[in-house]
Each structure stands twice: as C-alpha cells, then as structure tokens.
Design an enzyme around this catalytic site. Structure first.
Site, PDB file in Angstrom:
ATOM      1  N   ASN A  79      -6.166  -0.267   1.860  1.00  0.00           N
ATOM      2  CA  ASN A  79      -7.408   0.514   1.869  1.00  0.00           C
ATOM      3  C   ASN A  79      -7.779   1.030   0.484  1.00  0.00           C
ATOM      4  O   ASN A  79      -8.641   1.890   0.356  1.00  0.00           O
ATOM      5  CB  ASN A  79      -7.289   1.677   2.856  1.00  0.00           C
ATOM      6  CG  ASN A  79      -6.818   1.223   4.218  1.00  0.00           C
ATOM      7  OD1 ASN A  79      -5.671   1.464   4.595  1.00  0.00           O
ATOM      8  ND2 ASN A  79      -7.667   0.504   4.920  1.00  0.00           N
ATOM      9  N   ILE A  86     -11.218   4.030  -2.562  1.00  0.00           N
ATOM     10  CA  ILE A  86     -10.483   4.292  -1.331  1.00  0.00           C
ATOM     11  C   ILE A  86     -11.387   4.093  -0.126  1.00  0.00           C
ATOM     12  O   ILE A  86     -12.517   4.584  -0.105  1.00  0.00           O
ATOM     13  CB  ILE A  86      -9.964   5.747  -1.317  1.00  0.00           C
ATOM     14  CG1 ILE A  86      -9.164   6.027  -2.590  1.00  0.00           C
ATOM     15  CG2 ILE A  86      -9.134   6.017  -0.072  1.00  0.00           C
ATOM     16  CD1 ILE A  86      -9.017   7.506  -2.897  1.00  0.00           C
ATOM     17  N   CYS A  87     -10.890   3.346   0.868  1.00  0.00           N
ATOM     18  CA  CYS A  87     -11.649   3.203   2.107  1.00  0.00           C
ATOM     19  C   CYS A  87     -11.107   4.210   3.105  1.00  0.00           C
ATOM     20  O   CYS A  87     -10.050   4.009   3.694  1.00  0.00           O
ATOM     21  CB  CYS A  87     -11.519   1.785   2.643  1.00  0.00           C
ATOM     22  SG  CYS A  87     -12.468   1.535   4.138  1.00  0.00           S
ATOM     23  N   LEU A  88     -11.814   5.292   3.267  1.00  0.00           N
ATOM     24  CA  LEU A  88     -11.366   6.360   4.155  1.00  0.00           C
ATOM     25  C   LEU A  88     -12.610   6.929   4.831  1.00  0.00           C
ATOM     26  O   LEU A  88     -13.566   7.304   4.147  1.00  0.00           O
ATOM     27  CB  LEU A  88     -10.643   7.433   3.322  1.00  0.00           C
ATOM     28  CG  LEU A  88     -10.014   8.605   4.058  1.00  0.00           C
ATOM     29  CD1 LEU A  88      -8.938   8.128   5.024  1.00  0.00           C
ATOM     30  CD2 LEU A  88      -9.403   9.590   3.070  1.00  0.00           C
TER      31      LEU A  88
END
Ligand SMILES: [Zn+2]
Ligand SMILES: [Zn+2]
Lengths: 152, 511
Positions: A79, A86-88
C-alpha cells in the site's frame, strides 16, 4: 499565508505534551503546517526494529481535508508505492475532520502491521504479496534492514 | 490562482479535481500551488458553462465553416447575461455572510465568524439563517481561542468586550496580487479586461477580476459592520445609553462560562452546541456547515492487482455517485444533528433585547414557565443529557405556556447536511450529463480529427497502448487529469470547442 488555525496549534502542543509511543512529529520552523515524522515498525511485522522517516503536510483546508503524508524512507509494502505515497482510506475518501495528526499516524503504523494487498498502490508489490507472501515479507524485512534507521 | 468563481455555485468539475491523492510532490507547497493552477485551468476549459471558444483556435476544422456568425452573437449575449446573473447571485450570497451585531439570536449571529475559507461557505444562506432564527440550529458564535476555568466573571466580560465580529481578513491576498479591481461603486468593470487577449482569456480575466472585487467588497462590508458595532459600543458606554442589541454583562458572562471546546475546530464556543443525532457528540455550527456530501465520483472498488485497471472515461456516467456525508465522529451515514436551544437565554431575533438579559430575571421567568422535572435542564445545559431530558414527552404536561409549545416544535427537528445544501442532486445530474456529453463527443472528435489529421489516430493508438504508464500512479482518472501536459490541454480545448459548435448546430437545426 493566513495565521495558523487554533486547531493546528493545539494539536501540535498536544503531540508534544502527550506523545504517541513509537511516533514523533516535529513541525518545521519555517512552516508550521509541515511536519517531520518518524514511525517505528510494529513488533512482529517485517518492519520491526526499523525507524521510518515520513513527511506530513496540513493543507489549507485541513481539517476538512486530510493531511498529505508520504514515506521518505524506502519501504516494501503493497500500500506504499516507490514514491512513498500511501494508500489508506482515511487519507482519501474516509477522511473525517474529527481525525487528527495523531490518529493518522497511528493508522499508518497499523497499516505496517497489517498490509492490504487487495487495495494496492504498488501493484507489483501487491502481486508479489498475494502470490508469495513469505517471499514478500522476507523482502520487506531486507529493505527495512537496508533503508530504515536502526532502533537504538 | 486561476480558479473561476464556479466554486460558489459549483456546476462543472469542482475542487474534486484539485484534490490530491497524496502525490509525492504535494508536500512541496510551491508545486502544489502551480499544479492546482493547471488543474483549474483544465476545469475552466472543460466546464460546459465556460462556453464557446469556437472560431479562435482551430481554423483547420471544416465544421467551423458551417458555423453561423449570427448564432455567435446571440450566444455571446446569452452567455453575458448568464455570467451577470451568476455574479449577482454570488454577491447576494457574500452579503449574507457578513456578521452584523444586530442580527443576533441567543448571543450568537446569523453568519460565520470566518474560521473557514470563503470558498467553502457554499451552504444555502437563506436556509441556515432561518434555521438559526427558528432555533433549530445553534447560531454562529464568536469563538474564544482559549478558555480558562479559573477566569473570574470580570475577566470573562473584559475578554468578551474585546472580541471582534469577524476574523481578520487578509488585506492583500497573493491570489489577487496583480488583479485590477477598478471602481467598486461602478457595477460594470468590462473596461478592466484586456481586449488584446483571446476571447477565452478575456473571460478568465473577467472572472478573476470579479472574484477580486467581491473579496474587496466583502472586506468593506464586514469592516462597515465592525465599525458600527464599535461606534455603538463606545457610544453606549460614553453616554450610558442602552443599545438594545448590545449584550448585557450577564449575557456575555453566561455565554462563555457555559461554553465548551468544539471537537473539530478546537475553539471555545458558547453552549449549547449542536449534537450529532447518531452518537451525541457536539459540533459548532461553523463546523457543521463545512460538512457536506462527496463531490460526484465513481465508486471506489477494491481492485485485483493482477488485472488491468478500468479507465474512468470508459465508465457509465450513470454510475457516478455522491454519498451523503458521514458523521465525523462515528461514520454513520447521512450526518444529522439536533439542537436544543437554551431555555434561559432567548435573546435577539424572536426574543428579548440582548441588553435586557439578566441572569436572575431570566431564571425567575424560567421557573414559572417550566415544570419541576425540566428544571434540571438548565443545570445540565450543553451536555448531551439535556437532549434526552427534553426529548421526554411533554404531552402529559398540562401547562399551556409558550415555552412548552416552543419546545414541542424543536424536538422533532433533525437537520441533515443535505438540508443546508439542497442543490446536491442537481449538481450530480449535471455532472452525469457533462460526462455523458463528453463521452459522446469523444467519438465524434476522434472521427473528425482523423479527417483533418491523418496522423491523429496513430498518435492516439500509441497513447492508449501503454496503460502501464498509469497503473503505478493511481487508480482513477483524477490522477491522470493532473498529469495533462499543455498539449493535452490544448487538445481538450479543441474537443470542447467542437462539442460546443456541434451543440449549436443541433440547436439551430431545431429552430
Ligand atoms: Zn467547531
Ligand atoms: Zn455519530
């Protein structure tokens, strides 16, 4: 630039007076919306014993918009892409103005403990993670050894 | 920045497009600004309302020849009228955002103090103002930056006396640095627009000048309101005359003594605040009006990294969604709040003059008005329990006092985020049809470009055959749109122009 909203001042003060274990966030002298951040890799994860540098920026619309956060230390994680982005969900569509710098950094620490290869940002890493989890974790451990600061 | 004022009454792509998905260089503030400049340029160009640029940029196009000159004049007129009307609405809206000390309810005001950017105050002012007057929503209060429980009554009153009506405006915004504003008293400012520019550039400049003028006007309006507030305060003090609209010392003290920190803006706000319906968390009105639906977008899907990513442009526009806002505290969908107005402090519009407010007298009136069970209410003002207490059925109470009747109305009141922005559905429909139009035109353009430029299809193919270029960068077109090069922008412009000329032909055929 307009004066700093009270909320940012209070959050910064509270980060100092009541620090989060394993996390530091220091505002930049010239720009109090810009923070230098370190996060300790969670115990039991491939990032254990590593200390990672990040940068965090509070946009003008904060807290109605999420902070912008990115890893500066190279990290092998499905992620987090090679640019450190950041993939959040809480940094995007699930952002809430009731969240804070503190909660964001805690969530990122939690993301290190439990990667989610089904919602990837780094496709190649995610693919690796799905096809050969052990191999991917070994690589993540290697990168931690290579690029992150050592704890103590 | 090159933002057109479309943000206020958003219709085309709005700031969703400038929203960054944690890009690498957003952390560099300079880049961040430059980028959003480019994106908003794209917005202007892609906005169907920004109207024609036909005949300016693509002399090559054969379709242009069919284009009637009379048509253009008509359209220019229509567009000008449309722009004028929109500008008028924006001015009315901005006027409604001026805080005036004599427009007050229970110690608060009908317009926000200014904790958030003007651009983001796009809620419906008429609705919010009436909700405040009807005591269905807490008024906008002047916040305190800090509050110390140990402050004495005198200290609190002194601090409140020094409070401004509105947050300070920045005199010289970077955004408007080189923008001329001319004579603000004259409504027409066309003479400020540089006629040597292209039509499109002229329109952009016009929009920018309007924005700068409106900012200056707002500043002046608010300053005028501030001055009359100050003068009247000084007058009242010097001549010992009571000004009905100025709060009594009792009111000042009671307001801030019974205040609390809003969990969103961290400011000390007089209570009672609004409370989320789902989880009973407080939220001040200034923060509440900031919470709104997501901009229209395609649903976010979990993707299989081993499969190629579908492009947003190939998606069905009808799939566009705009979810209702979630509760910021517990994420329950369709955020809504309830508000229980103070029972002992009904001042200003629909109440007693703020200058007459006297704690003891108010309490006396209250004692006569309310039943024994409700008396506890005033002790717990501002705490979540006061809501549940007042939510108990009042029908059993035989008292026919106006106080009870008033309360009965309030109890059923739940205000959702959509209530204060009722235009969300129209916005969604507009965005859907915009995308649908674009998709339809893309095909037409492809064909017409092939006619004009035989190499076009070659270039197109080489572009589309490398989806991998995007796959690492992000999963939606938002990211892609940000990467538009100047050439691509140019291309978009041309597409837009052709689209408009096609539409025009359609229209004239119908006539
Ligand atoms: Zn607030
Ligand atoms: Zn809730």
């Amino acid at each position: 630039m307009a004066s700093l909203p009270k909320r940012i001042i209070k959050e910064t003060e509270r980060l100092v007076s009541d620090p989060v274990p394993g996390i530091t966030a220091t505002p930049h002298e010239d720009n109090l919306r810009y923070f230098q951040v370190t996060i300790e890799g969670p115990a039991g994860s491939p990032y254990e014993n590593g200390i990672f540098d990040l940068e965090l920026y509070l946009p003008d619309e904060y807290p109605m918009e999420a902070p912008k956060v990115r890893f500066l230390t190279k990290i092998y994680h499905p992620n987090i892409d090679r640019l450190g982005r950041i993939c959040l969900d809480i940094l995007k569509t699930n952002w809430s103005p009731a969240l804070q710098i503190r909660t964001v950094l805690l969530s990122i620490q939690a993301l290190l403990a439990s990667p989610n290869p089904n919602d990837p940002l780094a496709n190649d890493v995610a693919e690796d993670w799905i096809k050969n989890e052990q191999g991917a974790k070994n690589k993540a451990r290697e990168w931690t050894e290579l690029y992150a600061h050592k704890k103590n | 920045m090159g933002n057109t004022p479309t943000k206020l009454y958003p219709e085309g792509p709005t700031y969703n497009d400038t929203e960054f998905v944690n890009d690498a260089d957003i952390l560099n503030h300079k880049n961040y600004k430059n980028r959003s400049k480019n994106v908003s340029l794209a917005n202007t160009l892609l906005n169907p309302n920004s109207n024609s640029m036909v005949g300016e940029n693509y002399t090559n196009n054969t379709r242009q020849k069919q284009y009637s000159i009379f048509n253009k004049i008509d359209r220019d007129k229509d567009r000008k009228k449309y722009v004028k009307d929109r500008e008028k609405l924006k001015e009315i809206h901005a006027r409604g955002l001026v805080v005036k000390y004599d427009e007050c309810c229970d110690g608060g005001f009908l317009a926000p103090f200014g904790c958030y950017n003007f651009d983001k105050l796009d809620y419906n002012i008429d609705i919010v103002r009436s909700l405040i007057i009807e005591r269905k929503l807490a008024p906008f209060y002047t916040p305190l930056q800090d509050f110390d429980e140990t402050w004495s009554r005198e200290e609190i009153i002194k601090i409140v006396d020094g409070l401004p009506l509105h947050a300070t405006f920045e005199e010289n915004l970077e955004e408007f640095e080189d923008v001329p504003i001319g004579d603000l008293k004259k409504p027409n400012f066309d003479y400020l627009v540089d006629r040597s520019l292209s039509k499109r550039e002229q329109r952009r400049q016009h929009a920018m000048i309007f924005k700068a003028r409106l900012y200056r006007k707002r500043l002046i309006w608010q300053e005028t309101a501030n001055e009359s507030f100050l003068e009247d305060k000084v007058d009242a003090k010097k001549n010992k005359i009571k000004n009905r609209y100025l709060p009594s010392d009792d009111l000042k003290y009671s307001l801030y003594k019974n205040g609390m920190e809003c969990p969103i803006c961290f400011l000390h706000i007089p209570g009672p605040l609004n409370y989320s319906k789902c989880c009973q968390q407080p939220i001040c009105t200034e923060c509440f009006v900031q919470i709104k639906r997501s901009e229209p977008h395609f649903p976010h899907e979990e993707v299989d990294p081993t499969k190629p990513i579908t492009d947003d442009n190939s998606k069905d526009p009808n799939l566009l969604i705009s979810e209702p806002s979630n509760c910021p505290y517990c994420a329950t969908p369709n955020f809504s709040i309830t508000y229980t107005p103070p029972t002992n402090r009904r001042t200003g519009i629909g109440g007693i003059p703020p200058s007459d407010y006297c704690e003891v007298a108010q309490n006396e009136i209250q004692k006569q008005e309310i039943s024994g069970q409700e008396k506890e209410n005033k002790e717990t003002l501002g705490s979540p329990t006061s809501i549940s207490a007042s939510a108990s059925p009042l029908s059993s109470s035989s008292s026919s006092s106006s106080g009870n009747k008033h309360k009965d109305i309030i109890i059923s009141n739940i205000i959702t985020s959509d209530d204060i922005r009722p235009d969300w559905e129209a916005k969604l429909k507009k965005e859907r049809s915009r995308l649908a139009k674009r998709a339809a035109n893309a095909t037409a353009i492809h064909v017409s470009n092939q006619l004009v430029d035989p190499e076009y299809s070659l270039r197109q193919n080489s572009n589309t055959s490398s989806p991998a270029k995007y796959s690492v960068r992000g999963t939606n077109s938002k990211t892609k749109r940000k990467q538009l090069s100047l050439e691509e922008l140019e291309e978009q412009m041309i597409k837009q122009a052709i689209q408009l000329s096609l539409e025009d032909q359609e229209k004239s055929k119908k006539k």
